[in-house]
Design a protein around this motif. Sequence first.
Motif, PDB file in Angstrom:
ATOM      1  N   ILE B 146      33.884  -7.412 -44.999  1.00  0.00           N
ATOM      2  CA  ILE B 146      33.497  -6.002 -44.992  1.00  0.00           C
ATOM      3  C   ILE B 146      32.026  -5.871 -44.589  1.00  0.00           C
ATOM      4  O   ILE B 146      31.662  -5.012 -43.792  1.00  0.00           O
ATOM      5  CB  ILE B 146      33.763  -5.361 -46.378  1.00  0.00           C
ATOM      6  CG1 ILE B 146      35.270  -5.247 -46.601  1.00  0.00           C
ATOM      7  CG2 ILE B 146      33.100  -4.002 -46.477  1.00  0.00           C
ATOM      8  CD1 ILE B 146      35.666  -4.715 -47.967  1.00  0.00           C
ATOM      9  N   ILE B 147      31.191  -6.768 -45.116  1.00  0.00           N
ATOM     10  CA  ILE B 147      29.768  -6.708 -44.763  1.00  0.00           C
ATOM     11  C   ILE B 147      29.574  -7.043 -43.279  1.00  0.00           C
ATOM     12  O   ILE B 147      28.799  -6.383 -42.577  1.00  0.00           O
ATOM     13  CB  ILE B 147      28.953  -7.640 -45.677  1.00  0.00           C
ATOM     14  CG1 ILE B 147      28.921  -7.045 -47.073  1.00  0.00           C
ATOM     15  CG2 ILE B 147      27.540  -7.833 -45.133  1.00  0.00           C
ATOM     16  CD1 ILE B 147      28.154  -7.855 -48.068  1.00  0.00           C
ATOM     17  N   GLY B 148      30.318  -8.049 -42.811  1.00  0.00           N
ATOM     18  CA  GLY B 148      30.248  -8.376 -41.383  1.00  0.00           C
ATOM     19  C   GLY B 148      30.656  -7.179 -40.538  1.00  0.00           C
ATOM     20  O   GLY B 148      30.005  -6.858 -39.538  1.00  0.00           O
ATOM     21  N   VAL B 202      17.235  -7.118 -36.375  1.00  0.00           N
ATOM     22  CA  VAL B 202      16.992  -7.126 -37.826  1.00  0.00           C
ATOM     23  C   VAL B 202      18.296  -6.829 -38.570  1.00  0.00           C
ATOM     24  O   VAL B 202      18.661  -7.523 -39.528  1.00  0.00           O
ATOM     25  CB  VAL B 202      15.888  -6.107 -38.200  1.00  0.00           C
ATOM     26  CG1 VAL B 202      15.869  -5.873 -39.701  1.00  0.00           C
ATOM     27  CG2 VAL B 202      14.541  -6.602 -37.715  1.00  0.00           C
ATOM     28  N   VAL B 203      19.030  -5.816 -38.088  1.00  0.00           N
ATOM     29  CA  VAL B 203      20.296  -5.457 -38.749  1.00  0.00           C
ATOM     30  C   VAL B 203      21.268  -6.631 -38.690  1.00  0.00           C
ATOM     31  O   VAL B 203      21.866  -7.030 -39.697  1.00  0.00           O
ATOM     32  CB  VAL B 203      20.921  -4.214 -38.070  1.00  0.00           C
ATOM     33  CG1 VAL B 203      22.344  -3.996 -38.557  1.00  0.00           C
ATOM     34  CG2 VAL B 203      20.076  -2.983 -38.345  1.00  0.00           C
ATOM     35  N   ARG B 209      23.067 -12.971 -42.665  1.00  0.00           N
ATOM     36  CA  ARG B 209      22.565 -13.754 -43.787  1.00  0.00           C
ATOM     37  C   ARG B 209      23.342 -13.411 -45.073  1.00  0.00           C
ATOM     38  O   ARG B 209      23.712 -14.295 -45.838  1.00  0.00           O
ATOM     39  CB  ARG B 209      21.075 -13.465 -43.965  1.00  0.00           C
ATOM     40  CG  ARG B 209      20.378 -14.545 -44.744  1.00  0.00           C
ATOM     41  CD  ARG B 209      18.886 -14.386 -44.713  1.00  0.00           C
ATOM     42  NE  ARG B 209      18.310 -14.744 -43.416  1.00  0.00           N
ATOM     43  CZ  ARG B 209      17.016 -14.553 -43.104  1.00  0.00           C
ATOM     44  NH1 ARG B 209      16.212 -13.977 -43.975  1.00  0.00           N
ATOM     45  NH2 ARG B 209      16.557 -14.922 -41.935  1.00  0.00           N
ATOM     46  N   ALA B 210      23.619 -12.136 -45.257  1.00  0.00           N
ATOM     47  CA  ALA B 210      24.375 -11.718 -46.450  1.00  0.00           C
ATOM     48  C   ALA B 210      25.766 -12.345 -46.435  1.00  0.00           C
ATOM     49  O   ALA B 210      26.249 -12.862 -47.445  1.00  0.00           O
ATOM     50  CB  ALA B 210      24.479 -10.197 -46.495  1.00  0.00           C
TER      51      ALA B 210
END
Lengths: 362, 217
Positions: B146-148, B202-203, B209-210
């Motif tokens: 989901i984060i990806g 940056v995004v 990384r998350a």
Amino acid sequence: MTGAAVIRLPQAGAHAAPASQAAQARRPAGSVRFQGLGKTYVSSAGEVQALQGINLDIEPGEIFGIIGRSGAGKSSLLRSINRLERPSEGRVLVDGEDIAGLGEAELIRLRRRIGMIFQHFNLLAAKTVRENVALPLRIAGVPQDEARARVAEVLRLVGLEGKEDTYPSRLSGGQKQRVGIARALVMRPEILLCDEATSALDPETTLSILRLLRDINRRLGLTIVLITHEMSVIREICHRVVVLEHGRIAETGPVWQVFAQPQHAATQALLAPLTRALPEDLSARLRDRAEPGDWQVIELPFTGEAAPDLAVLAQGVRLVQAQVDPIDGHAVGRLVLLAPPELDPASLSPNARRLGHVATND
Amino acid sequence: MSPQMIDRLIGAFLDTLLMVSASAGIALLAGIPLAVFLVTSGPGGFFPAPRLNRALGALVNGFRAVPFIVLLVALIPFTRLVTGTTIGVWAAVVPLSISATPFFARIAEVSLREVDPGLVEAAQSIGASRWHIVRHVLLPEALPGIIGGFTITVVSMIGASAMAGAVGAGGLGDVAIRYGYQRFDTTVMVAVIVILVALVSVVQVTGDRAVRRLRAR
């Protein structure tokens, strides 16, 4: 049973009365009864009868094995106990209660009384060992300090102290299954369902997990229902077994009996990997008709009862091969003997069977 | 570059940031429930509602089929209804979030579907309700995906926000068109591109990384 000749091995007492021990430890809960159970799937290929006409009683406190080849319906049968699958016909009674009519809240309460472990462990990757094991308590709204104590208690029981903050991906297969067992036990269930719990493990780990299950069964007195396709698992820990074939019961009974005298072809096929074949040099020379001077090859089965007096072997009889396993306190296996031509196999035992004749240089 | 132009660029950068983060927040809040609904209401799901599922699926596909610049214009009456205006940053947030929500919901849906059914079964076996399964199994287990997916959504929203100049929302895209393109100010054009590349990087790096941190567990 002829009674007198039963060989009782030293461990006989060990498994003998799990149900009565359980009864002392807690109320005798944890029985399952299948009545005329059937399950039909509708697939693209038409209707598939996964189970039909299953009538079976599982007693509180016993370790009950369900075995069969893949597609025999084991999994459907196991999952009907906590209603992960709904039968198409017949009834499932848990402690006498028909579970078909339970509403969602009652079903959740039933499932809290029935733990389950899985072949692929099914641990949550995003949660630590502690969080995985604590999840059933958290969901059930058990207060935090009590939950903490109970998680510590089950982790001690399965031998995983010190792994509380580890994520499952860092554990070995055996450790993962121990987490699974801890998660299944943390609600103090009366029944534990094991879905091929050792099939993904190596032989050594399998043995340690099976010992743990047996230990849990004795200490907590809970009923264990397991499915497997390996007869060795059944032999290791089960008290009783049912053999499924094409969705029907092929045979059922105490494990030692099924091992000693398998009635059904499916059972015999499942037992084949555990049965040692005749030594090759012997089977190659074996012939049906006796030639002058041939000795007889005699098979002497041990079926946990009517075991022959070994003194008969002294009369010029030679031992070729022997395999005897103690199963739940009964001797099961066979001896293969070489006997002189004049010996009558029936004089050894009524069960003795002549396999053939073989030339001998003696 | 003149000091005014630098101020203009900073202002545009902040506008873009505001547009994108406000719309991304809305897409996140609306997209996850939408994705959960799409997954659990389908056939075999545990909140079965096949008709509503099909209807929502069609709606999502419809919005995804319309190009953003067309959506921007087509939604003007709705935008006026919601924000009371059709120009400015907030007028752009409405079409941006409406376009990003279905996009993100579809990506989140894929991650949710990839959660091992065995985990759902295990949760049912411990007496989890359907809501518990969503809360403790589906969402946490699908979180890396989901984060990806959210990272991809935000990056594509940064791109889409450049078109918001068409409704006078300002932002970096607006500056690039008006000064860089129409007035042939190459320096401004290059500056905008550099800022956009940096922003997207940056995004992307933060998102990656998350995801890596979550997967390393």
